[in-house]
Scaffold this active site. Structure first.
Site, short mmCIF file in Angstrom:
data_model
loop_
_atom_site.label_atom_id
_atom_site.label_comp_id
_atom_site.label_asym_id
_atom_site.label_seq_id
_atom_site.Cartn_x
_atom_site.Cartn_y
_atom_site.Cartn_z
N CYS A 164 4.39 -29.89 20.18
CA CYS A 164 3.60 -30.38 21.32
C CYS A 164 2.31 -31.07 20.90
O CYS A 164 1.57 -31.56 21.76
CB CYS A 164 3.29 -29.21 22.25
SG CYS A 164 4.78 -28.34 22.77
N HIS A 304 -4.99 -28.70 26.68
CA HIS A 304 -3.56 -28.48 26.46
C HIS A 304 -2.97 -27.82 27.70
O HIS A 304 -1.93 -28.24 28.19
CB HIS A 304 -3.36 -27.63 25.21
CG HIS A 304 -1.93 -27.54 24.77
ND1 HIS A 304 -1.17 -28.66 24.52
CD2 HIS A 304 -1.13 -26.47 24.54
CE1 HIS A 304 0.05 -28.28 24.15
NE2 HIS A 304 0.11 -26.97 24.17
N GLU A 315 -7.12 -20.94 24.96
CA GLU A 315 -7.85 -22.21 25.00
C GLU A 315 -9.18 -22.05 25.71
O GLU A 315 -10.19 -22.62 25.27
CB GLU A 315 -7.00 -23.29 25.67
CG GLU A 315 -7.62 -24.67 25.56
CD GLU A 315 -6.71 -25.80 26.01
OE1 GLU A 315 -7.05 -26.97 25.74
OE2 GLU A 315 -5.66 -25.52 26.62
N LYS A 336 -0.98 -31.49 33.03
CA LYS A 336 0.36 -30.89 33.00
C LYS A 336 0.68 -30.20 34.31
O LYS A 336 1.85 -29.94 34.60
CB LYS A 336 0.49 -29.92 31.83
CG LYS A 336 0.47 -30.57 30.45
CD LYS A 336 0.66 -29.53 29.36
CE LYS A 336 0.65 -30.14 27.97
NZ LYS A 336 -0.69 -30.57 27.52
N HIS A 341 5.08 -30.35 31.17
CA HIS A 341 4.73 -30.43 29.75
C HIS A 341 5.73 -31.33 29.04
O HIS A 341 6.89 -30.97 28.87
CB HIS A 341 4.73 -29.03 29.16
CG HIS A 341 4.23 -28.95 27.76
ND1 HIS A 341 3.81 -30.06 27.04
CD2 HIS A 341 4.06 -27.89 26.92
CE1 HIS A 341 3.42 -29.68 25.84
NE2 HIS A 341 3.56 -28.37 25.75
N PHE A 400 3.93 -25.54 18.58
CA PHE A 400 4.61 -24.44 17.90
C PHE A 400 4.37 -24.56 16.39
O PHE A 400 4.27 -25.66 15.84
CB PHE A 400 6.11 -24.48 18.17
CG PHE A 400 6.52 -23.93 19.52
CD1 PHE A 400 5.60 -23.38 20.40
CD2 PHE A 400 7.85 -23.94 19.91
CE1 PHE A 400 5.99 -22.87 21.63
CE2 PHE A 400 8.27 -23.44 21.13
CZ PHE A 400 7.33 -22.90 21.99
#
Length: 413
Positions: A164, A304, A315, A336, A341, A400
């Site tokens: 991502c 994010h 975050e 998002k 996403h 990831f």
């Protein structure tokens, strides 16, 4: 040697909110969700039945009909978004400048739809029926390859695949290429097309996806107390990066300047972020140091913000650690909440969104923010866009494997 300055002169967006920049931007400002029930396959056996699908996309509008079957959908999205971006920049890539124009477009997963299609054909009809275009149609770097061929861009060509964080890494790497004088123009971003049976099954098995199937448009809800996972999206986000003096000399419209790029790793877990936000803290600090700005100068962060319990909390903690009391003065939103996403395309799309936000002086909202989470207590621009003259902004992307990227954008002067 003094670093060359890099500006954004064009953006291209193919998203669940619409095909093109204006439909997507209008949806963002309206606070409209592009999430709906999945129509691409039968989801009756699935725990998750929702996604941000691309609707009304006609590949023949961008690619010769006989060429369409030779490449996967993620490549089609990249070609369309790149054409939007090149046109938006008013950029003419002639043979004379082709050596100084590069392409970096990544994808987190690549041609999964084509893999699924060809695997089914292999089982049903045997190896002799597999297309000779199967491999070049699915590998991640062929999005950048097709775009470079389309425009005659003979400069640096690459394709990160960092989950991502892919789109942000692509743009950051392209930024550094121009800074060090290895190119004058870069077409950069990310693309993804994984609303497929296997992808949805795989992410569902991880319990990563929202299962708010009865209310698809309310499913992606970053920082809301009742968030239950992210919503898959698809599409592409591309920006045109250009050396500043060159852009000004040709009379280009400048969205903003890209001034900083940071990278870090959590070195913690294959999927979960470090709960103390340590990797996120370092990457934001590195990006701001690269830009030569102080935390108090930042007005807005396109976060994010995926709508997962652990990720949103980490975050928020990282932002508070980096910005101190200023964390409560700046604004943070997650687009998002509207697009879903887009995995490897997310960083590219969100860079394009920030560029337009800075040009127009408006911050897109975080929609579906209804019940505050005590652990997530910042200004998330809830539910409605807000006007603000933006000086410096950040875009965060975390993937990831603990891979992190932050980009810093500054008002052009």
């Amino acid at each position: 040697m003094e670093k060359r300055r890099v500006v954004i002169t064009g953006i291209g967006m193919v998203t669940p909110l619409g095909i093109g920049n204006d439909p997507t931007w209008a949806g963002l400002l309206e606070g409209r969700s592009g999430v709906s029930l999945i129509t691409k396959f039968d989801t009756s056996a699935y725990s998750c039945k929702i996604a941000g699908e691309i609707r009304d996309f006609a590949p023949e509008d961008w690619i010769e009909k006989k060429e369409i079957k030779k490449s996967d959908t993620f490549i089609h999205y990249a070609i369309a978004a790149s054409q939007f971006a090149v046109d938006d920049a008013g950029l003419e890539i002639t043979p004379e400048i082709g050596d100084r124009v590069g392409v970096i477009i990544g994808s987190g997963i690549g041609g999964l739809p084509l893999i699924e299609e060809m695997h089914k054909k292999l089982l049903e009809k045997g190896p002799g029926r597999i297309s000779p275009f199967f491999i070049p149609g699915l590998i991640v770097n062929l999005a950048a390859g097709h775009v470079s061929i389309r425009f005659g861009a003979r400069g640096p060509n690459s394709a990160p695949a960092t989950a991502c964080a892919t789109g942000a890494h692509a743009i950051g790497d392209a930024f550094k290429i121009i800074q060090r004088d290895d190119a004058d123009v870069m077409i950069a971003g990310g693309t993804e097309a994984v609303v497929t049976p296997l992808a949805i099954a795989g992410f569902s098995a991880m319990r990563a996806l929202s299962t708010r199937n009865d209310e698809p448009q309310r499913a992606s809800r970053p920082w809301d107390l009742d968030r239950d996972g992210f919503v898959m999206g698809e599409g592409a986000g591309i920006v045109i990066l250009e050396e500043r003096d060159r852009a000004l000399a040709r009379g280009a419209r400048v969205y903003c300047e890209l001034t900083g790029y940071g990278m870090s790793s959590d070195a913690y877990h294959i999927t979960a972020p470090a709960e103390d936000g340590s990797g996120m803290i370092r990457v934001m600090q590195k990006a701001m140091a690269d830009a030569g700005i102080e935390p108090a100068e930042v007005d807005y962060i396109n976060a994010h913000g995926t709508s997962t319990q652990i990720g949103d909390r980490a975050e928020t903690l990282a932002i508070k650690s980096v910005f101190g009391s200023h964390a409560y003065e700046l604004a943070v939103s997650s687009t998002k909440s509207m697009t879903g996403h887009l995995l490897g395309a997310a960083g590219g799309l969100e860079a394009a969104i920030i560029a337009r936000a800075m040009l127009e002086g408006v911050m897109p909202p975080t929609i579906n923010y209804e019940t505050p989470d005590p652990d997530c207590d910042l200004d998330y621009v809830p539910n409605h866009a807000r006007q603000k003259n933006l000086r410096h902004t950040l875009s965060n992307s975390f993937g990831f494997g603990g891979t992190n990227a932050t980009l810093v954008f500054s008002a052009h002067s």
